[in-house]
Design a protein around this motif. Sequence first.
Motif, PDB file in Angstrom:
ATOM      1  N   ALA A 283       0.839  -1.204   0.000  1.00  0.00           N
ATOM      2  CA  ALA A 283       0.000   0.000   0.000  1.00  0.00           C
ATOM      3  C   ALA A 283       0.870   1.250   0.000  1.00  0.00           C
ATOM      4  CB  ALA A 283      -0.919   0.006   1.208  1.00  0.00           C
ATOM      5  N   SER A 284       0.475   2.233  -0.806  1.00  0.00           N
ATOM      6  CA  SER A 284       1.161   3.525  -0.814  1.00  0.00           C
ATOM      7  C   SER A 284       0.324   4.595  -0.128  1.00  0.00           C
ATOM      8  CB  SER A 284       1.483   3.955  -2.241  1.00  0.00           C
ATOM      9  OG  SER A 284       0.299   4.124  -2.998  1.00  0.00           O
ATOM     10  N   SER A 285      -0.983   4.338   0.039  1.00  0.00           N
ATOM     11  CA  SER A 285      -1.862   5.264   0.739  1.00  0.00           C
ATOM     12  C   SER A 285      -3.124   4.512   1.145  1.00  0.00           C
ATOM     13  CB  SER A 285      -2.204   6.465  -0.152  1.00  0.00           C
ATOM     14  OG  SER A 285      -2.872   6.041  -1.331  1.00  0.00           O
ATOM     15  N   TYR A 286      -3.983   5.216   1.871  1.00  0.00           N
ATOM     16  CA  TYR A 286      -5.222   4.611   2.358  1.00  0.00           C
ATOM     17  C   TYR A 286      -6.375   5.605   2.193  1.00  0.00           C
ATOM     18  CZ  TYR A 286      -1.880   1.500   4.622  1.00  0.00           C
ATOM     19  OH  TYR A 286      -0.846   0.626   4.871  1.00  0.00           O
ATOM     20  N   LEU A 287      -7.514   5.093   1.753  1.00  0.00           N
ATOM     21  CA  LEU A 287      -8.740   5.866   1.743  1.00  0.00           C
ATOM     22  C   LEU A 287      -9.476   5.587   3.047  1.00  0.00           C
ATOM     23  CD1 LEU A 287     -10.992   7.560   0.312  1.00  0.00           C
ATOM     24  CD2 LEU A 287     -11.905   5.394  -0.527  1.00  0.00           C
ATOM     25  N   VAL A 288      -9.808   6.656   3.777  1.00  0.00           N
ATOM     26  CA  VAL A 288     -10.542   6.534   5.031  1.00  0.00           C
ATOM     27  C   VAL A 288     -11.886   7.221   4.840  1.00  0.00           C
ATOM     28  CG1 VAL A 288     -10.574   7.069   7.489  1.00  0.00           C
ATOM     29  CG2 VAL A 288      -8.400   6.523   6.351  1.00  0.00           C
ATOM     30  N   ARG A 289     -12.955   6.482   5.060  1.00  0.00           N
ATOM     31  CA  ARG A 289     -14.295   7.015   4.827  1.00  0.00           C
ATOM     32  C   ARG A 289     -15.180   6.721   6.034  1.00  0.00           C
ATOM     33  NH1 ARG A 289     -16.891   5.324  -0.749  1.00  0.00           N
ATOM     34  NH2 ARG A 289     -15.347   6.840  -1.475  1.00  0.00           N
ATOM     35  N   ILE A 290     -16.026   7.681   6.386  1.00  0.00           N
ATOM     36  CA  ILE A 290     -17.015   7.503   7.439  1.00  0.00           C
ATOM     37  C   ILE A 290     -18.369   7.352   6.770  1.00  0.00           C
ATOM     38  CG2 ILE A 290     -18.009   8.426   9.559  1.00  0.00           C
ATOM     39  CD1 ILE A 290     -15.020   7.887   9.734  1.00  0.00           C
ATOM     40  N   ALA A 291     -19.159   6.358   7.195  1.00  0.00           N
ATOM     41  CA  ALA A 291     -20.475   6.120   6.610  1.00  0.00           C
ATOM     42  C   ALA A 291     -21.506   5.906   7.709  1.00  0.00           C
ATOM     43  CB  ALA A 291     -20.443   4.909   5.679  1.00  0.00           C
ATOM     44  N   ALA A 292     -22.764   6.142   7.366  1.00  0.00           N
ATOM     45  CA  ALA A 292     -23.845   5.956   8.331  1.00  0.00           C
ATOM     46  C   ALA A 292     -24.377   4.533   8.339  1.00  0.00           C
ATOM     47  CB  ALA A 292     -24.976   6.934   8.031  1.00  0.00           C
ATOM     48  N   ASP A 293     -23.926   3.700   7.368  1.00  0.00           N
ATOM     49  CA  ASP A 293     -24.430   2.335   7.275  1.00  0.00           C
ATOM     50  C   ASP A 293     -23.269   1.372   7.061  1.00  0.00           C
ATOM     51  OD1 ASP A 293     -23.970   3.336   4.609  1.00  0.00           O
ATOM     52  OD2 ASP A 293     -24.950   1.510   3.893  1.00  0.00           O
ATOM     53  N   PRO A 294     -23.427   0.105   7.440  1.00  0.00           N
ATOM     54  CA  PRO A 294     -22.323  -0.862   7.326  1.00  0.00           C
ATOM     55  C   PRO A 294     -21.984  -1.223   5.892  1.00  0.00           C
ATOM     56  CG  PRO A 294     -24.321  -1.950   8.104  1.00  0.00           C
ATOM     57  CD  PRO A 294     -24.604  -0.475   8.132  1.00  0.00           C
ATOM     58  N   ALA A 295     -22.893  -0.975   4.931  1.00  0.00           N
ATOM     59  CA  ALA A 295     -22.602  -1.268   3.529  1.00  0.00           C
ATOM     60  C   ALA A 295     -21.793  -0.150   2.874  1.00  0.00           C
ATOM     61  CB  ALA A 295     -23.894  -1.497   2.751  1.00  0.00           C
ATOM     62  N   GLY A 296     -21.669   0.975   3.553  1.00  0.00           N
ATOM     63  CA  GLY A 296     -20.906   2.086   3.001  1.00  0.00           C
ATOM     64  C   GLY A 296     -21.622   2.855   1.919  1.00  0.00           C
ATOM     65  N   GLN A 297     -22.945   2.687   1.803  1.00  0.00           N
ATOM     66  CA  GLN A 297     -23.718   3.376   0.767  1.00  0.00           C
ATOM     67  C   GLN A 297     -24.295   4.702   1.248  1.00  0.00           C
ATOM     68  OE1 GLN A 297     -26.578   0.587  -0.783  1.00  0.00           O
ATOM     69  NE2 GLN A 297     -25.006  -0.745  -1.660  1.00  0.00           N
ATOM     70  N   GLN A 298     -23.982   5.070   2.503  1.00  0.00           N
ATOM     71  CA  GLN A 298     -24.373   6.375   3.029  1.00  0.00           C
ATOM     72  C   GLN A 298     -23.139   7.095   3.571  1.00  0.00           C
ATOM     73  OE1 GLN A 298     -27.739   6.089   5.749  1.00  0.00           O
ATOM     74  NE2 GLN A 298     -28.471   4.265   4.708  1.00  0.00           N
ATOM     75  N   PRO A 299     -22.172   7.388   2.670  1.00  0.00           N
ATOM     76  CA  PRO A 299     -20.926   8.017   3.133  1.00  0.00           C
ATOM     77  C   PRO A 299     -21.155   9.430   3.640  1.00  0.00           C
ATOM     78  CG  PRO A 299     -21.000   7.914   0.727  1.00  0.00           C
ATOM     79  CD  PRO A 299     -22.179   7.146   1.223  1.00  0.00           C
ATOM     80  N   LEU A 300     -20.348   9.805   4.635  1.00  0.00           N
ATOM     81  CA  LEU A 300     -20.454  11.124   5.248  1.00  0.00           C
ATOM     82  C   LEU A 300     -19.205  11.964   5.032  1.00  0.00           C
ATOM     83  CD1 LEU A 300     -21.996   9.961   8.642  1.00  0.00           C
ATOM     84  CD2 LEU A 300     -23.224  10.899   6.673  1.00  0.00           C
ATOM     85  N   SER A 301     -18.048  11.331   4.967  1.00  0.00           N
ATOM     86  CA  SER A 301     -16.799  12.062   4.774  1.00  0.00           C
ATOM     87  C   SER A 301     -15.740  11.110   4.263  1.00  0.00           C
ATOM     88  CB  SER A 301     -16.341  12.725   6.084  1.00  0.00           C
ATOM     89  OG  SER A 301     -16.121  11.728   7.079  1.00  0.00           O
ATOM     90  N   SER A 302     -14.662  11.661   3.714  1.00  0.00           N
ATOM     91  CA  SER A 302     -13.620  10.833   3.117  1.00  0.00           C
ATOM     92  C   SER A 302     -12.312  11.602   3.094  1.00  0.00           C
ATOM     93  CB  SER A 302     -14.015  10.441   1.690  1.00  0.00           C
ATOM     94  OG  SER A 302     -13.058   9.586   1.111  1.00  0.00           O
ATOM     95  N   GLN A 303     -11.207  10.888   3.230  1.00  0.00           N
ATOM     96  CA  GLN A 303      -9.899  11.504   3.106  1.00  0.00           C
ATOM     97  C   GLN A 303      -8.878  10.446   2.689  1.00  0.00           C
ATOM     98  OE1 GLN A 303      -8.067  12.980   6.678  1.00  0.00           O
ATOM     99  NE2 GLN A 303      -8.430  11.116   7.847  1.00  0.00           N
ATOM    100  N   ILE A 304      -7.753  10.912   2.159  1.00  0.00           N
ATOM    101  CA  ILE A 304      -6.631  10.044   1.801  1.00  0.00           C
ATOM    102  C   ILE A 304      -5.496  10.299   2.781  1.00  0.00           C
ATOM    103  CG2 ILE A 304      -4.885   9.484   0.059  1.00  0.00           C
ATOM    104  CD1 ILE A 304      -7.572   8.549  -0.788  1.00  0.00           C
ATOM    105  N   THR A 305      -4.911   9.224   3.303  1.00  0.00           N
ATOM    106  CA  THR A 305      -3.781   9.350   4.218  1.00  0.00           C
ATOM    107  C   THR A 305      -2.639   8.465   3.750  1.00  0.00           C
ATOM    108  OG1 THR A 305      -3.041   9.031   6.506  1.00  0.00           O
ATOM    109  CG2 THR A 305      -4.765   7.565   5.708  1.00  0.00           C
ATOM    110  N   ARG A 306      -1.416   8.902   3.965  1.00  0.00           N
ATOM    111  CA  ARG A 306      -0.244   8.117   3.568  1.00  0.00           C
ATOM    112  C   ARG A 306       0.185   7.137   4.649  1.00  0.00           C
ATOM    113  NH1 ARG A 306       0.662   8.421  -1.901  1.00  0.00           N
ATOM    114  NH2 ARG A 306       0.178  10.518  -2.613  1.00  0.00           N
TER     115      ARG A 306
END
Length: 367
Positions: A283-306
């Motif tokens: 891995a060279s980076s990671y996508l970190v996402r917050i969601a309101a549901d366990p399926a991830g179909q209601q995302p609330l925020s997102s960021q990329i971290t190294r």
Amino acid sequence: MRHSILPFFSRCLLPIAIAVACLASPASAQPAGAQGDDFLYRVARNDTLISLAEKYTTGAQNWQALQTLNNVADPRQLPIGLLLRIPFHMIPLLPGDATVAHVSGEAWLDQRPLKPGDSVAEGGSIRTGGNGFVTLNLRDGSAITIPSNASVAIQRLRVFKNAPLTDTILSVDNGSLESNVAPEKKGVGRFEVRTPVSITGVRGTRLRVHASTDGARSEVLEGAVQLDTEGKDSARLTNNQGAAIDSSGRLLGVSTLLPAPRLPAIDPADHSGSLSFPAVSGASSYLVRIAADPAGQQPLSSQITRTPVATYGRSASESYLMVRAIDEAGIGGHDAIISIPAGRVLVSSDGTPVRSGYAGTIQLTNY
């Protein structure tokens, strides 16, 4: 073997084609997506050209045209497992629509702010802001998630008149689109995602498509696709595979998707808003996402971290932390999803949590 190119995060101009792959077992009847201007159907026992023409086209009289097109010797004895081509111009269609199931942050439909419950018709255009996310539901149960900084036009949105299938073509001008197509495994009529770089035809597939000025990426989580590039390269991608293409249309290679990161559970008593996890090899980076549901179909925020550290905020109700490893080619791997326990947060007069930056909510325990 992995390849080394810069990650892709913006608009690309490369023409590629990802055509439908048909995965149904030879013994089961299954609408199998599309290839070019043809709907595909995999023949099952007792199917005849007359019955299929009557069900999918404008009338039983079209059986002769189907016989000629598919080089069928005996129209009464179709080979089980035959992939039958039915031209879309022979299929009666009705106007369809999509329902907005989720909106977070800034998102617009033709310059009008989107809200849950809105209906989106053919010809509409959806745009998300830097903190915007939208999820659409189609009539066949397909879910389409449009992350932040994306622009998606609904080029075609119709339904088959005589079958519970959809004919959908989406155009992604920039950004990303994540799809879970025909999740009930009953087949799909046509589902295509077009960008300035690609045409992706899907059958019962969980697929991600991303584009940038440097090329394109495709990631197959479930199902299969046929990838064809402007450089005349081709590859069949199946479960757990991704591919990268450069801006000239050259296929850089096919690789195995990175595994989901191993995330420890979040301690309800830990209010640090930070979670460290073991680095994923490759891995060279990671996508970190917050969601309101366990399926991830209601995302609330997102960021990329190294670094293998995820930051998060708590909501007044349970939410979910999703982390995805990204390799050197910018190909995203499988998602790890864990629960974020509810916390005591600052709320506005209408009861909704007050959000502050990526972390999301303001924790009352911080003060």
